[in-house]
Design a protein around this motif. Sequence first.
Motif, PDB file in Angstrom:
ATOM      1  N   GLY A 479      33.701  54.183  39.470  1.00  0.00           N
ATOM      2  CA  GLY A 479      32.428  54.264  40.659  1.00  0.00           C
ATOM      3  C   GLY A 479      31.335  53.735  40.132  1.00  0.00           C
ATOM      4  O   GLY A 479      30.235  53.841  41.164  1.00  0.00           O
ATOM      5  N   HIS A 480      30.971  53.288  39.246  1.00  0.00           N
ATOM      6  CA  HIS A 480      29.742  52.682  38.649  1.00  0.00           C
ATOM      7  C   HIS A 480      29.577  51.218  38.564  1.00  0.00           C
ATOM      8  O   HIS A 480      30.799  50.780  38.181  1.00  0.00           O
ATOM      9  CB  HIS A 480      29.132  53.422  37.372  1.00  0.00           C
ATOM     10  N   PRO A 481      28.632  50.454  38.892  1.00  0.00           N
ATOM     11  CA  PRO A 481      28.440  48.825  38.905  1.00  0.00           C
ATOM     12  C   PRO A 481      28.998  48.517  37.784  1.00  0.00           C
ATOM     13  O   PRO A 481      28.317  49.041  36.647  1.00  0.00           O
ATOM     14  CB  PRO A 481      27.096  48.769  39.423  1.00  0.00           C
ATOM     15  N   PHE A 482      29.665  47.662  37.425  1.00  0.00           N
ATOM     16  CA  PHE A 482      30.352  47.057  36.227  1.00  0.00           C
ATOM     17  C   PHE A 482      29.951  45.483  36.029  1.00  0.00           C
ATOM     18  O   PHE A 482      29.121  45.185  35.059  1.00  0.00           O
ATOM     19  CB  PHE A 482      31.620  47.334  35.918  1.00  0.00           C
ATOM     20  N   VAL A 483      30.695  44.577  36.971  1.00  0.00           N
ATOM     21  CA  VAL A 483      30.394  43.210  36.783  1.00  0.00           C
ATOM     22  C   VAL A 483      30.574  42.601  38.181  1.00  0.00           C
ATOM     23  O   VAL A 483      31.264  42.970  38.859  1.00  0.00           O
ATOM     24  CB  VAL A 483      31.162  42.583  35.766  1.00  0.00           C
ATOM     25  N   ALA A 484      29.855  41.485  38.391  1.00  0.00           N
ATOM     26  CA  ALA A 484      30.186  40.527  39.231  1.00  0.00           C
ATOM     27  C   ALA A 484      30.138  39.136  38.685  1.00  0.00           C
ATOM     28  O   ALA A 484      29.640  38.799  37.746  1.00  0.00           O
ATOM     29  CB  ALA A 484      28.752  40.538  40.263  1.00  0.00           C
ATOM     30  N   PHE A 485      31.277  38.439  39.241  1.00  0.00           N
ATOM     31  CA  PHE A 485      31.413  37.159  38.811  1.00  0.00           C
ATOM     32  C   PHE A 485      32.176  36.477  39.654  1.00  0.00           C
ATOM     33  O   PHE A 485      32.550  36.836  40.764  1.00  0.00           O
ATOM     34  CB  PHE A 485      32.416  37.360  37.529  1.00  0.00           C
ATOM     35  N   GLY A 486      32.046  34.889  39.313  1.00  0.00           N
ATOM     36  CA  GLY A 486      32.737  34.001  40.119  1.00  0.00           C
ATOM     37  C   GLY A 486      32.903  32.713  39.366  1.00  0.00           C
ATOM     38  O   GLY A 486      32.389  32.373  38.441  1.00  0.00           O
ATOM     39  N   THR A 487      33.479  31.617  40.111  1.00  0.00           N
ATOM     40  CA  THR A 487      33.386  30.404  39.522  1.00  0.00           C
ATOM     41  C   THR A 487      33.893  29.310  40.757  1.00  0.00           C
ATOM     42  O   THR A 487      34.535  29.618  41.704  1.00  0.00           O
ATOM     43  CB  THR A 487      34.774  30.256  38.493  1.00  0.00           C
ATOM     44  N   PRO A 488      33.361  28.036  40.634  1.00  0.00           N
ATOM     45  CA  PRO A 488      33.857  26.913  41.379  1.00  0.00           C
ATOM     46  C   PRO A 488      35.306  26.955  40.942  1.00  0.00           C
ATOM     47  O   PRO A 488      35.973  27.362  40.031  1.00  0.00           O
ATOM     48  CB  PRO A 488      32.987  25.809  40.762  1.00  0.00           C
ATOM     49  N   GLY A 489      35.956  25.865  41.874  1.00  0.00           N
ATOM     50  CA  GLY A 489      37.329  25.640  41.440  1.00  0.00           C
ATOM     51  C   GLY A 489      38.278  25.474  42.639  1.00  0.00           C
ATOM     52  O   GLY A 489      39.660  25.543  42.266  1.00  0.00           O
ATOM     53  N   GLY A 490      37.893  25.734  43.853  1.00  0.00           N
ATOM     54  CA  GLY A 490      38.875  25.680  44.963  1.00  0.00           C
ATOM     55  C   GLY A 490      39.664  26.785  45.133  1.00  0.00           C
ATOM     56  O   GLY A 490      39.714  27.833  44.750  1.00  0.00           O
ATOM     57  N   ASP A 491      41.085  26.323  45.235  1.00  0.00           N
ATOM     58  CA  ASP A 491      42.269  27.047  45.105  1.00  0.00           C
ATOM     59  C   ASP A 491      42.452  27.775  43.933  1.00  0.00           C
ATOM     60  O   ASP A 491      43.267  28.718  43.694  1.00  0.00           O
ATOM     61  CB  ASP A 491      43.444  26.090  45.632  1.00  0.00           C
ATOM     62  N   ARG A 492      41.969  27.282  42.859  1.00  0.00           N
ATOM     63  CA  ARG A 492      42.094  27.738  41.473  1.00  0.00           C
ATOM     64  C   ARG A 492      41.209  28.864  41.124  1.00  0.00           C
ATOM     65  O   ARG A 492      41.191  29.391  39.757  1.00  0.00           O
ATOM     66  CB  ARG A 492      42.029  26.732  40.258  1.00  0.00           C
ATOM     67  N   GLN A 493      40.100  29.333  41.818  1.00  0.00           N
ATOM     68  CA  GLN A 493      39.054  30.067  41.699  1.00  0.00           C
ATOM     69  C   GLN A 493      39.763  31.489  41.207  1.00  0.00           C
ATOM     70  O   GLN A 493      39.326  32.076  40.101  1.00  0.00           O
ATOM     71  CB  GLN A 493      38.137  30.297  42.828  1.00  0.00           C
ATOM     72  N   ASP A 494      40.896  31.927  41.949  1.00  0.00           N
ATOM     73  CA  ASP A 494      41.304  33.567  41.526  1.00  0.00           C
ATOM     74  C   ASP A 494      42.419  33.325  40.408  1.00  0.00           C
ATOM     75  O   ASP A 494      42.943  34.659  40.306  1.00  0.00           O
ATOM     76  CB  ASP A 494      41.893  33.928  42.983  1.00  0.00           C
ATOM     77  N   GLN A 495      42.485  32.224  40.038  1.00  0.00           N
ATOM     78  CA  GLN A 495      43.344  32.103  38.762  1.00  0.00           C
ATOM     79  C   GLN A 495      42.503  32.087  37.387  1.00  0.00           C
ATOM     80  O   GLN A 495      42.573  33.007  36.351  1.00  0.00           O
ATOM     81  CB  GLN A 495      44.142  30.846  38.687  1.00  0.00           C
ATOM     82  N   TRP A 496      41.332  31.271  37.421  1.00  0.00           N
ATOM     83  CA  TRP A 496      40.372  31.202  36.305  1.00  0.00           C
ATOM     84  C   TRP A 496      39.556  32.502  36.064  1.00  0.00           C
ATOM     85  O   TRP A 496      39.224  32.983  35.108  1.00  0.00           O
ATOM     86  CB  TRP A 496      39.560  30.008  36.422  1.00  0.00           C
ATOM     87  N   THR A 497      39.104  33.219  37.284  1.00  0.00           N
ATOM     88  CA  THR A 497      38.407  34.389  37.200  1.00  0.00           C
ATOM     89  C   THR A 497      39.451  35.593  36.912  1.00  0.00           C
ATOM     90  O   THR A 497      39.042  36.490  36.309  1.00  0.00           O
ATOM     91  CB  THR A 497      37.621  34.732  38.510  1.00  0.00           C
ATOM     92  N   LEU A 498      40.595  35.472  37.219  1.00  0.00           N
ATOM     93  CA  LEU A 498      41.529  36.554  36.874  1.00  0.00           C
ATOM     94  C   LEU A 498      41.624  36.446  35.407  1.00  0.00           C
ATOM     95  O   LEU A 498      41.510  37.878  34.677  1.00  0.00           O
ATOM     96  CB  LEU A 498      42.993  36.150  37.417  1.00  0.00           C
ATOM     97  N   GLN A 499      41.786  35.544  34.749  1.00  0.00           N
ATOM     98  CA  GLN A 499      41.881  35.444  33.442  1.00  0.00           C
ATOM     99  C   GLN A 499      40.542  35.926  32.678  1.00  0.00           C
ATOM    100  O   GLN A 499      40.522  36.741  31.579  1.00  0.00           O
ATOM    101  CB  GLN A 499      42.043  33.939  32.942  1.00  0.00           C
ATOM    102  N   PHE A 500      39.295  35.688  33.196  1.00  0.00           N
ATOM    103  CA  PHE A 500      38.108  36.221  32.638  1.00  0.00           C
ATOM    104  C   PHE A 500      38.123  37.755  32.696  1.00  0.00           C
ATOM    105  O   PHE A 500      38.091  38.585  31.744  1.00  0.00           O
ATOM    106  CB  PHE A 500      37.050  35.665  33.533  1.00  0.00           C
TER     107      PHE A 500
END
Length: 599
Positions: A479-500
């Motif tokens: 329930g407490h703020p932990f991290v905000a993140f993102g990446t460029p990468g088109g369709d691959r954004q939610d693959q590379w950020t998932l790995q992070f």
Amino acid sequence: MLPSKPELTGTVGAVASTHWLASAAGMRILANGGNAFDAAVAAGFVLQVIEPHFNGPGGDVSIVAHRAGRDDVQAVCGQGPMPRAADIDAFTGLGLDAIPGSGLLPACVPGAFGGWMRLLAEFGTMRLADVLAPAIGYAEGGFPLLPETALAIEVLAPLFREEWHGSGQTYLPGGRVPAAGSRFRNPALAATYQRLIKEAEAAAGDREAQIRAAHDAFYQGFVAEEITGFLASGPMLDATGRRHRGLLTGDDLAGWEATVETAPHHGYRGYQVYKPGPWSQGPVFLQQLALLEGFDLAAMGQGSADCLHTVVECTKLAMADREAWYGDPAFSDVPLAGLLDEEYTRRRRALVGDRAEPTLRPGEPGGRSSFIPALTAPDDAEPDTDLMSQLRNGLPTVLRATTAKGDTCTVTAVDRHGNMVAATPSGGWLKSSPAVPGLGFPLGTRGQSMYLVDGHPNSLAPGKRPRTTLSPTVVLRDGHPFVAFGTPGGDRQDQWTLQFFLNVADFGLDLQSATETTAFHTDQVPASFTPHAHRPGVLVAEETCAPEVVAELERRGHEVELVPAYSLGRVCAAGLTGEDGFVRAAAGPRGRHAYAVCE
């Protein structure tokens, strides 16, 4: 693998973005008393100036934001809709069976400005003039031009000189290609920002009223008039090799506003993960987590063949559901609850086997059936010039064998109070569409991602938002703020950020170390951008992937393609440490331009 630099920690605030000047601008806002949302807006406008090959005011933005002291996260949709004149017949009547990736036809209502204004008005504290000052300074006084921007201008210069004259005026000062590292200015864009401030301050003294006035000046005033007049001036060359007029009108701009909604979320091992809604690809991240929760990734080991195979196979299942089910929920009944349902997920998880699956297998949540439209081959399979090859490809990067693929921008920010935000701006890049001469920016072309078929959630319809790839993330822990993140990468954004995220949640890495492990992705899912390329069975990994891991993946049926080390994605992250109350930030080493700052 040793991290190249430490995770940054501080006490005032932190910003991480895809360009050091944007990160520095955001940090200045925090140091001057602004909050994380003010900082993100300032950084976002700087990115419009200094990374015009990746984004601009005519593009779009997706934002997720957590306000300190609250237990929810909001999503701001800065994705503009298609024009009211844009229906399937309008395109098929031109002899087209797909929406082109560049030009005027795929242009949507510019959503970036409205999205940033909504964030500033409802979440921020500073005045418009304060957050726009850094961007105006760089547009008016100049900034060091990135090599990638200079290359894009060089490649596109013939187009700008011969066809897209507004782009020539904007990006070819004195008719010449600017050199990498030279001081580059965009006086037309500076004048646009300055006039927005002038009209806002003339209209009202109140902060929120000024922001509203600036919004109206953009969507109902001089900006809309300039766009409308430009579109009426005549047809322009586009990806079809022909000249077409745009469909966007002043009424389309006047009738749109960015929306704010509760962000969808899913729990994962004590974390609460928040994403934009199914008008984006964001819920794919949640579906991947739901599937992976049934596997012991920590026991498999970070970077192991078991881990990579499991993650990729779960990604294929989630992305197949994206292809079948995601679209503008104002027009389609997207069964998001069913796609995240525990029993549905259990059945989907059982499809993950020991061998690589070469086909897309969307599910049937609640017994409903959908379909993935057949991919349409381009009208001209072999463009006869390099210029047409550039236009036919809807991604912002120019096509060069020596150029690493990448696109879009990212901004993340936190402050000492616990406010936290991640944003992914894109669209309106210099390759997408002719620049409007009096404004200093092009329009976005997100419409290329829609289907010219009936009955699909992402089918073209008047006033409908195209499904966007822009997918930032905010995570709370207990329930407490932990991290905000993102990446460029088109369709691959939610693959590379998932790995992070898995590197942090399952493997215990700090934020910076989590950006520096071997990145990988599957190319099995059709790209959202023209020409919608896909390569069934291909698993792309950086060459730092261990040879024995590559051999085992190939034994399991993956076609492994190795690419240079540190070439996939540009993850940026900002967060808080918890009990210590420190802010922290990280920026991946890929692309060399992403930087984190902390104070």
